[in-house]
Design a protein around this motif. Sequence first.
Motif, mmCIF file in Angstrom:
data_model
loop_
_atom_site.group_PDB
_atom_site.id
_atom_site.type_symbol
_atom_site.label_atom_id
_atom_site.label_comp_id
_atom_site.label_asym_id
_atom_site.label_seq_id
_atom_site.Cartn_x
_atom_site.Cartn_y
_atom_site.Cartn_z
ATOM 1 N N ILE A 1 0.729 -1.210 -0.109
ATOM 2 C CA ILE A 1 0.068 -0.020 0.019
ATOM 3 C C ILE A 1 0.679 1.263 0.000
ATOM 4 O O ILE A 1 0.580 2.168 -0.845
ATOM 5 C CB ILE A 1 -0.792 -0.042 1.176
ATOM 6 C CG1 ILE A 1 -1.745 -1.198 1.257
ATOM 7 C CG2 ILE A 1 -1.789 1.201 1.494
ATOM 8 C CD1 ILE A 1 -2.818 -1.425 2.279
ATOM 9 N N GLU A 2 1.954 0.968 0.635
ATOM 10 C CA GLU A 2 2.911 2.337 0.880
ATOM 11 C C GLU A 2 3.341 2.491 -0.639
ATOM 12 O O GLU A 2 3.634 3.834 -1.024
ATOM 13 C CB GLU A 2 3.855 2.070 1.830
ATOM 14 C CG GLU A 2 3.548 2.185 3.194
ATOM 15 C CD GLU A 2 4.390 1.876 4.364
ATOM 16 O OE1 GLU A 2 4.429 2.353 5.469
ATOM 17 O OE2 GLU A 2 5.397 1.216 3.928
ATOM 18 N N ALA A 3 3.550 1.452 -1.293
ATOM 19 C CA ALA A 3 4.301 1.467 -2.588
ATOM 20 C C ALA A 3 3.249 2.421 -3.434
ATOM 21 O O ALA A 3 3.647 3.322 -4.346
ATOM 22 C CB ALA A 3 4.938 0.360 -3.347
ATOM 23 N N LEU A 4 1.981 1.900 -3.531
ATOM 24 C CA LEU A 4 1.054 2.625 -4.340
ATOM 25 C C LEU A 4 0.737 3.995 -3.961
ATOM 26 O O LEU A 4 0.609 4.764 -4.960
ATOM 27 C CB LEU A 4 -0.400 1.518 -4.034
ATOM 28 C CG LEU A 4 -1.664 2.008 -4.680
ATOM 29 C CD1 LEU A 4 -2.431 0.769 -4.872
ATOM 30 C CD2 LEU A 4 -2.265 2.985 -4.060
ATOM 31 N N LEU A 5 0.982 4.270 -2.831
ATOM 32 C CA LEU A 5 0.710 5.739 -2.098
ATOM 33 C C LEU A 5 1.911 6.475 -2.775
ATOM 34 O O LEU A 5 1.836 7.829 -2.513
ATOM 35 C CB LEU A 5 0.494 5.691 -0.751
ATOM 36 C CG LEU A 5 -0.707 5.135 -0.268
ATOM 37 C CD1 LEU A 5 -0.662 5.001 1.194
ATOM 38 C CD2 LEU A 5 -2.055 5.807 -0.680
ATOM 39 N N GLY A 6 3.049 5.902 -3.346
ATOM 40 C CA GLY A 6 4.095 6.569 -3.450
ATOM 41 C C GLY A 6 4.820 7.193 -2.034
ATOM 42 O O GLY A 6 5.662 8.589 -2.048
ATOM 43 N N ALA A 7 4.777 6.449 -1.143
ATOM 44 C CA ALA A 7 5.465 6.913 0.369
ATOM 45 C C ALA A 7 6.634 6.901 0.243
ATOM 46 O O ALA A 7 7.482 6.030 -0.497
ATOM 47 C CB ALA A 7 4.979 5.788 1.556
#
Length: 165
Positions: free
Chosen positions: A125-131
Amino acid sequence: MNEVLKAIHDRRSVRAFRSQPVEPEALEAILDAGRWAPSGRNTQPWRFVVVESEAKRAELGKLVPQRDMVRTAPVTIAVLLDRAAGYDELKDAQAIGACAQNILLAAHALGLGACWIGRARDREIEALLGAREVEELMMLLPLGYPAETPPGRERRPLSELVRRI
Ligand SMILES: Cc1cc2nc3c(=O)[nH]c(=O)nc-3n(C[C@H](O)[C@H](O)[C@H](O)COP(=O)(O)O)c2cc1C
């Protein structure tokens, strides 16, 4: 009743949303309420990723257990903790909680509904959010115009919760 106290009492977790979009001014006001939360040493360690494109909402929906909530909400605010901005694990987490509650109350005050999804920390999820490397996902807050009126949930009486010394 005082309107802040009334909002605190009347806010409910809303888990079903109408497709009606959230006006940009309302979203801005809600994010601004998050920004005005208190934080230790005023470090303001919160960062927000606003998920509103259909493609990203659908992708996010595949990664969270509450997929329908996230897929149907016109907006999901992801609240991230910037570890580089924070300074103390416990206090940073407390500040992020205050920020999330401000967002929920602001949404409620504007006639919107929202729900706190706490089990959101996930690399994918963090990757999807561009964290960024220093950012940790703390919670997801799907929000929109309510498609349900959740019943009031019980709270324990103060007599069970408070000890006076
Ligand atoms: C830290 C935290 C985590 C939560 N996680 C979830 C969650 O993952 N899914 C969900 O549907 N609700 C979640 N909630 C919402 C709670 O279930 C809800 O606040 C509680 O049942 C009281 O209901 P109310 O918010 O309508 O008063 C969470 C709330 C908090 C504060």
